[in-house]
Design a protein around this motif. Structure first.
Motif, PDB file in Angstrom:
ATOM      1  N   ARG A  36      40.338  48.951 -14.189  1.00 43.17           N
ATOM      2  CA  ARG A  36      40.828  49.003 -12.811  1.00 43.17           C
ATOM      3  C   ARG A  36      39.714  49.423 -11.859  1.00 43.17           C
ATOM      4  N   GLU A  37      38.976  50.463 -12.227  1.00 42.56           N
ATOM      5  CA  GLU A  37      37.881  50.942 -11.382  1.00 42.56           C
ATOM      6  C   GLU A  37      36.818  49.863 -11.206  1.00 42.56           C
ATOM      7  N   SER A  38      36.443  49.222 -12.310  1.00 42.14           N
ATOM      8  CA  SER A  38      35.422  48.170 -12.245  1.00 42.14           C
ATOM      9  C   SER A  38      35.883  47.010 -11.371  1.00 42.14           C
ATOM     10  N   THR A  39      37.159  46.622 -11.527  1.00 41.54           N
ATOM     11  CA  THR A  39      37.700  45.520 -10.731  1.00 41.54           C
ATOM     12  C   THR A  39      37.664  45.839  -9.243  1.00 41.54           C
ATOM     13  N   LEU A  40      38.081  47.043  -8.879  1.00 37.99           N
ATOM     14  CA  LEU A  40      38.092  47.446  -7.468  1.00 37.99           C
ATOM     15  C   LEU A  40      36.690  47.424  -6.869  1.00 37.99           C
ATOM     16  N   LEU A  83      23.395  39.697 -17.433  1.00 37.64           N
ATOM     17  CA  LEU A  83      24.296  40.587 -18.166  1.00 37.64           C
ATOM     18  C   LEU A  83      24.254  40.337 -19.672  1.00 37.64           C
ATOM     19  N   PHE A  84      24.078  39.074 -20.059  1.00 36.61           N
ATOM     20  CA  PHE A  84      23.976  38.772 -21.484  1.00 36.61           C
ATOM     21  C   PHE A  84      22.819  39.566 -22.116  1.00 36.61           C
ATOM     22  N   VAL A  85      21.688  39.591 -21.426  1.00 36.82           N
ATOM     23  CA  VAL A  85      20.512  40.291 -21.947  1.00 36.82           C
ATOM     24  C   VAL A  85      20.726  41.801 -21.895  1.00 36.82           C
ATOM     25  N   PHE A  86      21.365  42.297 -20.819  1.00 34.27           N
ATOM     26  CA  PHE A  86      21.632  43.737 -20.722  1.00 34.27           C
ATOM     27  C   PHE A  86      22.510  44.202 -21.885  1.00 34.27           C
ATOM     28  N   VAL A  87      23.513  43.382 -22.245  1.00 36.78           N
ATOM     29  CA  VAL A  87      24.392  43.725 -23.368  1.00 36.78           C
ATOM     30  C   VAL A  87      23.573  43.863 -24.649  1.00 36.78           C
ATOM     31  N   TYR A 243      29.467  44.328 -15.396  1.00 35.91           N
ATOM     32  CA  TYR A 243      29.077  44.494 -16.801  1.00 35.91           C
ATOM     33  C   TYR A 243      30.226  45.084 -17.612  1.00 35.91           C
ATOM     34  N   PHE A 244      30.866  46.125 -17.062  1.00 38.35           N
ATOM     35  CA  PHE A 244      31.972  46.765 -17.775  1.00 38.35           C
ATOM     36  C   PHE A 244      33.264  45.945 -17.660  1.00 38.35           C
ATOM     37  N   ASP A 248      33.663  41.828 -23.340  1.00 34.46           N
ATOM     38  CA  ASP A 248      33.649  40.797 -24.380  1.00 34.46           C
ATOM     39  C   ASP A 248      33.800  39.377 -23.814  1.00 34.46           C
ATOM     40  N   LEU A 249      34.216  39.273 -22.550  1.00 33.41           N
ATOM     41  CA  LEU A 249      34.392  37.946 -21.959  1.00 33.41           C
ATOM     42  C   LEU A 249      33.068  37.186 -21.896  1.00 33.41           C
ATOM     43  N   LEU A 250      31.947  37.921 -21.824  1.00 27.57           N
ATOM     44  CA  LEU A 250      30.639  37.272 -21.747  1.00 27.57           C
ATOM     45  C   LEU A 250      30.419  36.330 -22.926  1.00 27.57           C
TER      46      LEU A 250
END
Length: 329
Positions: A36-40, A83-87, A243-244, A248-250
């Protein structure tokens, strides 16, 4: 119309204050943000970018606003690829999830500094040497090919940076464990660096590579250094929360790189056509502009970017859903 100087200065001051406040928030309360926080936060930054585009429309007209939106969407799509690389970096160096926000924020700040340098250099070169568009265009087409048909995967790209990490280990003492988000710690009475310094160096190198790829792309949409930089700021703001949020959607966005590749190829061709339209090279058409070379409009660029990312995302999600429904034999 042109953008008022007070608007440019005021915008940069406000955006700097927002980034500073975001950084202070992380330092004071390191935590794992909820969905929720990330979405907002992601919605907040997207709405902020759209408001900014609306203000540009009011003060400078639709062309400037369109260039900003197209540039922002281009950089945003390229940032998602980051983001793929950050993960992988977080996984490879086992960064505690609670402190990943700080790592991402440092990565974003490094990216902004590097991109500012590249933007200033790029704007200066473009102003004096219009033929550089030929080079930018060819580079983007090659980058698009590399994106669509990579010789390896993201994981191999991250592992290539181990050479730099090995050099770092030889030069300084690095502990085997983290100490919160600290860069220095005490081990048996001796001051040592924590593995966090390796993470920052790896992310810095990654940001440098992405900056080299992304800056020519946005200069294919606008030659305004202000629009280029603000589009990069808005694309990177909210990347930490994204990122958060995606998590897993990435892994399910398997066709995203094709969408990005098509965008880069399109902008590369656009840059070459623009270079032909303003040609000054004496060995091409006698140094005269090539009149038949078309100029691709900002609206068409925007449409190509939106459609490409939409098709790539939808196709990825459909393929992932089909794979989950298929029973494993």
């Amino acid at each position: 119309m042109s953008l008022p100087l007070w608007f440019e200065i005021g915008s940069l001051v406000v955006l700097t204050l927002i980034l500073a406040a975001d950084l202070l928030l992380i330092l004071k309360r390191p935590h794992i943000p909820s969905t929720r926080e990330s979405t907002l936060w992601v919605v907040f930054y997207v709405v902020l970018a759209l408001i900014f585009a609306g203000l540009m429309w009011v003060f400078a007209g639709g062309e400037y606003a369109g260039q900003f939106i197209a540039g922002w969407l281009t950089e945003y799509s390229l940032s998602i690829d980051n983001l793929f690389v950050f993960v992988l970096i977080m996984s490879q160096f086992a960064v505690p999830r609670r402190y990943q926000q700080e790592v991402l924020m440092v990565g974003i700040i490094i990216a902004l500094v590097l991109r500012l340098i590249f933007i200033l250099l790029g704007a200066t070169v473009i102003e004096h040497f219009s033929w550089v568009f030929y080079i930018f265009g060819a580079f983007l087409v090659w980058t698009a090919y590399r994106q669509a048909f990579p010789g390896g995967d993201h994981e191999s790209e991250v592992k290539k940076e181990n050479f730099l990490v090995r050099l770092l280990r030889r030069g300084i003492d690095i502990a085997d464990h983290y100490d919160g988000a600290k860069l220095r710690t005490m081990v048996d009475g001796k001051k040592m660096f924590t593995p966090m310094v390796i993470v920052f160096v790896t992310i810095g190198v990654t940001d440098l590579v992405f900056a080299i790829d992304s800056i020519p792309a946005i200069f294919g949409i606008t030659q305004s250094a202000f629009i280029v930089f603000t589009a990069n700021i808005f694309a990177l703001m909210g990347l930490r929360q994204l990122y958060f949020l995606l998590g897993d959607l990435l892994d399910r966005l398997r066709y995203l790189h094709y969408g990005i590749a098509f965008i880069l190829a399109f902008i590369g061709v656009k840059l070459v056509l623009h270079a032909m339209h303003v040609n000054e090279l004496p060995f091409i058409n006698g140094g005269e502009p090539i009149e038949w070379a078309p100029e691709i409009s900002t609206l068409m660029s925007l449409a190509v970017i939106v459609v490409s990312m939409t098709v790539a995302t939808v196709a990825s999600l459909i393929a992932s859903a089909r794979e989950r429904r298929t029973p494993v034999e």
